[in-house]
Scaffold this motif. Structure first.
Motif, PDB file in Angstrom:
ATOM      1  N   VAL A 173     -75.494   8.460  -2.838  1.00 20.64           N
ATOM      2  CA  VAL A 173     -74.762   8.092  -4.040  1.00 20.64           C
ATOM      3  C   VAL A 173     -73.737   9.179  -4.343  1.00 20.64           C
ATOM      4  N   LEU A 174     -72.485   8.752  -4.531  1.00 21.41           N
ATOM      5  CA  LEU A 174     -71.374   9.685  -4.678  1.00 21.41           C
ATOM      6  C   LEU A 174     -70.566   9.312  -5.915  1.00 21.41           C
ATOM      7  N   LYS A 175     -70.280  10.285  -6.759  1.00 18.86           N
ATOM      8  CA  LYS A 175     -69.349  10.045  -7.884  1.00 18.86           C
ATOM      9  C   LYS A 175     -67.944  10.078  -7.300  1.00 18.86           C
ATOM     10  N   LEU A 176     -67.379   8.906  -7.089  1.00 17.86           N
ATOM     11  CA  LEU A 176     -66.190   8.773  -6.262  1.00 17.86           C
ATOM     12  C   LEU A 176     -64.983   9.473  -6.853  1.00 17.86           C
ATOM     13  N   ASP A 177     -64.817   9.427  -8.163  1.00 20.32           N
ATOM     14  CA  ASP A 177     -63.652  10.075  -8.770  1.00 20.32           C
ATOM     15  C   ASP A 177     -63.716  11.590  -8.618  1.00 20.32           C
ATOM     16  N   ASP A 178     -64.925  12.174  -8.748  1.00 20.79           N
ATOM     17  CA  ASP A 178     -65.061  13.621  -8.542  1.00 20.79           C
ATOM     18  C   ASP A 178     -64.803  13.989  -7.087  1.00 20.79           C
ATOM     19  N   PHE A 179     -65.337  13.162  -6.173  1.00 19.30           N
ATOM     20  CA  PHE A 179     -65.129  13.415  -4.745  1.00 19.30           C
ATOM     21  C   PHE A 179     -63.640  13.408  -4.402  1.00 19.30           C
ATOM     22  N   LEU A 180     -62.912  12.401  -4.884  1.00 21.11           N
ATOM     23  CA  LEU A 180     -61.477  12.322  -4.587  1.00 21.11           C
ATOM     24  C   LEU A 180     -60.721  13.475  -5.247  1.00 21.11           C
ATOM     25  N   THR A 207     -72.316   4.244  -2.923  1.00 20.87           N
ATOM     26  CA  THR A 207     -73.255   4.775  -1.933  1.00 20.87           C
ATOM     27  C   THR A 207     -72.568   4.714  -0.585  1.00 20.87           C
ATOM     28  N   VAL A 208     -72.244   5.898  -0.029  1.00 20.65           N
ATOM     29  CA  VAL A 208     -71.356   5.916   1.126  1.00 20.65           C
ATOM     30  C   VAL A 208     -71.620   7.157   1.961  1.00 20.65           C
ATOM     31  N   ASP A 209     -71.225   7.090   3.228  1.00 14.82           N
ATOM     32  CA  ASP A 209     -71.264   8.231   4.134  1.00 14.82           C
ATOM     33  C   ASP A 209     -70.056   9.117   3.834  1.00 14.82           C
ATOM     34  N   GLU A 210     -70.323  10.285   3.269  1.00 18.73           N
ATOM     35  CA  GLU A 210     -69.238  11.143   2.778  1.00 18.73           C
ATOM     36  C   GLU A 210     -68.305  11.606   3.893  1.00 18.73           C
ATOM     37  N   GLY A 211     -68.872  11.979   5.040  1.00 19.13           N
ATOM     38  CA  GLY A 211     -68.034  12.449   6.142  1.00 19.13           C
ATOM     39  C   GLY A 211     -67.122  11.362   6.672  1.00 19.13           C
ATOM     40  N   GLN A 212     -67.664  10.137   6.845  1.00 23.77           N
ATOM     41  CA  GLN A 212     -66.842   9.041   7.347  1.00 23.77           C
ATOM     42  C   GLN A 212     -65.800   8.618   6.332  1.00 23.77           C
ATOM     43  N   LEU A 213     -66.125   8.701   5.037  1.00 21.60           N
ATOM     44  CA  LEU A 213     -65.145   8.390   4.003  1.00 21.60           C
ATOM     45  C   LEU A 213     -63.984   9.381   4.067  1.00 21.60           C
ATOM     46  N   THR A 214     -64.299  10.669   4.233  1.00 15.34           N
ATOM     47  CA  THR A 214     -63.251  11.681   4.349  1.00 15.34           C
ATOM     48  C   THR A 214     -62.368  11.417   5.559  1.00 15.34           C
ATOM     49  N   THR A 215     -62.997  11.099   6.692  1.00 17.24           N
ATOM     50  CA  THR A 215     -62.249  10.808   7.920  1.00 17.24           C
ATOM     51  C   THR A 215     -61.323   9.623   7.713  1.00 17.24           C
ATOM     52  N   SER A 216     -61.839   8.540   7.126  1.00 11.75           N
ATOM     53  CA  SER A 216     -61.047   7.328   6.925  1.00 11.75           C
ATOM     54  C   SER A 216     -59.850   7.599   6.013  1.00 11.75           C
ATOM     55  N   LEU A 217     -60.084   8.313   4.906  1.00 11.98           N
ATOM     56  CA  LEU A 217     -58.987   8.595   3.977  1.00 11.98           C
ATOM     57  C   LEU A 217     -57.938   9.496   4.628  1.00 11.98           C
ATOM     58  N   LEU A 218     -58.379  10.488   5.394  1.00 10.70           N
ATOM     59  CA  LEU A 218     -57.409  11.354   6.079  1.00 10.70           C
ATOM     60  C   LEU A 218     -56.573  10.575   7.087  1.00 10.70           C
ATOM     61  N   ASN A 219     -57.191   9.626   7.789  1.00 12.27           N
ATOM     62  CA  ASN A 219     -56.423   8.794   8.718  1.00 12.27           C
ATOM     63  C   ASN A 219     -55.380   7.963   7.984  1.00 12.27           C
ATOM     64  N   LEU A 220     -55.756   7.398   6.836  1.00 10.94           N
ATOM     65  CA  LEU A 220     -54.800   6.611   6.050  1.00 10.94           C
ATOM     66  C   LEU A 220     -53.666   7.498   5.543  1.00 10.94           C
ATOM     67  N   ILE A 221     -54.013   8.698   5.098  1.00  6.00           N
ATOM     68  CA  ILE A 221     -52.994   9.605   4.569  1.00  6.00           C
ATOM     69  C   ILE A 221     -52.067  10.086   5.683  1.00  6.00           C
ATOM     70  N   SER A 292     -69.803  -0.319   5.519  1.00  8.80           N
ATOM     71  CA  SER A 292     -70.256   0.138   4.203  1.00  8.80           C
ATOM     72  C   SER A 292     -70.369  -1.013   3.214  1.00  8.80           C
ATOM     73  N   GLY A 293     -70.158  -2.248   3.676  1.00  7.04           N
ATOM     74  CA  GLY A 293     -70.251  -3.399   2.797  1.00  7.04           C
ATOM     75  C   GLY A 293     -68.982  -3.688   2.033  1.00  7.04           C
ATOM     76  N   GLY A 294     -67.860  -3.053   2.447  1.00  3.66           N
ATOM     77  CA  GLY A 294     -66.595  -3.251   1.750  1.00  3.66           C
ATOM     78  C   GLY A 294     -65.542  -3.888   2.634  1.00  3.66           C
ATOM     79  N   ASP A 295     -64.291  -3.527   2.389  1.00  3.19           N
ATOM     80  CA  ASP A 295     -63.191  -4.139   3.146  1.00  3.19           C
ATOM     81  C   ASP A 295     -61.985  -3.201   3.107  1.00  3.19           C
ATOM     82  N   LEU A 314     -69.853  -0.916  -5.644  1.00  2.00           N
ATOM     83  CA  LEU A 314     -70.267   0.029  -6.677  1.00  2.00           C
ATOM     84  C   LEU A 314     -71.772   0.283  -6.615  1.00  2.00           C
ATOM     85  N   SER A 315     -72.186   1.451  -7.088  1.00  2.00           N
ATOM     86  CA  SER A 315     -73.602   1.803  -7.189  1.00  2.00           C
ATOM     87  C   SER A 315     -73.899   2.301  -8.594  1.00  2.00           C
TER      88      SER A 315
END
Length: 452
Positions: A173-180, A207-221, A292-295, A314-315
């Motif tokens: 479980v990740l507080k997404l706004d703080d993480f970003l 509820t997400v894999d933090e490392g993969q989320l970081t990787t995905s966002l960096l690729n988009l950026i 992750s159950g999203g899109d 959302l979680s």
């Protein structure tokens, strides 16, 4: 006499007729028997030929089946080799995409670390001056500056480790706004000075894999950066709609044609020149979103910029728990005996001093062999605190295993500067850490030991 002769001739004729009839019948019978024998012999020959033909056909069929089985086995082995090679190539290209991102991060990270080290060095010198002049107020301010600088450096290394780590991470479980918000400095370093970065973040949990989320966002950026070679604007917007958290990455770049947009999620599809990208960044982000159950969705048009939306379920916010204070003394009121193992001498003595200030009895060792000698001489400690990576025959987990052969319930806290995967029966503390984090980790390890 003539009548008798006539009767004799008649009897002879009848006998002759009967004899000829019998002979005819015998000849017919012999002929029939001959035909039957011939048919029987011919039938047996035919049966033998049929049996030989069947055996030959079965042997040929078995040969063909064996040959086809070998061909199918070879085809399957070849297919497995091809699939394995494709996976290896895909992993290699994926790692190349990641290393490309890390390479682009390097300059910005080095710049930030140089700034932080400058703060630490200058503040330390000024702190020495203020202590010599007994200026406590200035000393406190400078200590606060040093702590802020080291905390900022810790966040940078934490982001890099989350991005570079290879082992799969468990979703949490990740507080997404703080993480970003904490990731914005890394994103800003990635974009460089010519691209303006803004954010608008709505609070939510996922509820997400933090490392993969970081990787995905960096690729988009990175894709957005490549679309703005002359600079531009990039916004990261977090919105909550229905039961989804939507992370929008909006850039003012060159945009995509409709044809490019339709194929954007396909592996190895890229509009970049050869050598500038593998075409895996967007497909990896898409795969992460779906797992992750999203899109992942794209809105774009030529010369009108691009908006990529990463949606995640959302979680609920995690329940807050309060840990009780640790029992630093045993039942006989003896002070807790701690064995600290660390190959860096300055850190070893710093830990010794810090733990002593927390009221513990501290033994120190520079490596696993020294620690084992210490235990042989002074007995097992109440708690083992050990670095994970150390020179010598045994590392931290190996030392813990050896000591637990003597005391299976020995509490262990492992410390490392890397993103390590350790035995769940051991506590883990990542460097750098504060006194409070060290004390909290000891609390958790002792509670884990008590619960087990």
């Amino acid at each position: 006499i003539e009548l008798q002769l006539a009767d004799a001739r008649t009897a002879a004729l009848e006998y002759k007729v009967n004899r000829e009839t019998t002979l005819k019948r015998l000849s017919w019978l012999v002929g029939a028997l001959g035909i039957a024998v011939a048919v029987l012999l011919l039938s047996r020959r035919l049966q033998k030929r049929i049996a030989e033909t069947e055996r030959a056909a079965n042997a040929r069929l078995e040969e063909l089946v064996d040959q086809r089985t070998r061909e199918l086995s070879d085809e399957m082995a070849q297919r497995i080799r091809i699939e394995a090679e494709q996976r290896r190539l895909s992993e290699k290209l994926s790692e190349g995409e990641k290393m490309r991102a890390v390479g682009q991060l390097t300059a910005g990270v080095a710049h930030d670390f140089n700034n932080l080290m400058s703060v630490v060095m200058l503040t330390a010198e000024n702190l020495k001056f203020s202590i010599e002049n007994n200026d406590k107020a200035m000393s406190n301010d400078m200590i606060r500056d040093i702590l802020s600088a080291t905390d900022a450096g810790s966040k940078i290394t934490e982001g890099l480790l989350a991005y570079a780590r290879k082992q799969p991470l468990r979703p949490r479980v990740l507080k997404l706004d703080d993480f970003l918000g904490e990731a914005l400095p890394i994103f800003r370093n990635t974009l460089g000075a010519r691209i303006e970065l803004t954010s608008d973040l709505q609070p939510c949990y996922v509820t997400v894999d933090e490392g993969q989320l970081t990787t995905s966002l960096l690729n988009l950026i990175l894709n957005s950066k490549d679309a703005m070679p002359d600079g531009g604007r990039l916004a990261i917007v977090l919105r909550v709609e229905d039961d989804m958290a939507n992370i929008e990455v909006r850039d003012s770049g060159t945009g995509m044609s409709e044809e490019t947009r339709r194929h954007a999620f396909e592996p190895f599809v890229t509009t970049k020149p050869i050598g500038d990208g593998t075409g895996l960044g967007m497909s990896l982000a898409f795969g992460f979103a779906r797992q992750s159950g999203g899109d992942l969705a794209i809105e774009s048009a030529l010369n009108q910029g691009t908006t990529v939306t990463l949606s995640l379920p959302l979680s609920e916010a995690p329940a807050t728990t309060t840990l009780a204070a640790p029992e630093l003394a045993n039942n006989d009121s003896k002070v807790m005996d701690v064995l600290v193992v660390e190959d860096r001498e300055f850190l070893l003595h710093m830990l010794e001093r810090t733990l002593s200030q927390l009221g513990m009895q501290v033994r120190i060792a520079a490596n696993a062999n020294d620690a084992i000698s210490n235990v042989n001489q002074h007995g097992l400690p109440d708690l083992l605190i050990s670095d994970v990576s150390m020179p010598g025959e045994h590392d931290g987990p190996g030392l813990a295993a050896l000591l637990r052969e003597r005391k299976p319930d020995l509490p262990v806290l492992l410390v490392s500067g890397y993103a390590e995967a350790v035995d769940p029966s051991c506590g883990f503390l990542r460097k750098p850490f504060s006194v409070g984090q060290l004390e909290q980790s000891i609390i958790e390890v002792m509670q884990l030991h008590k619960a087990s």
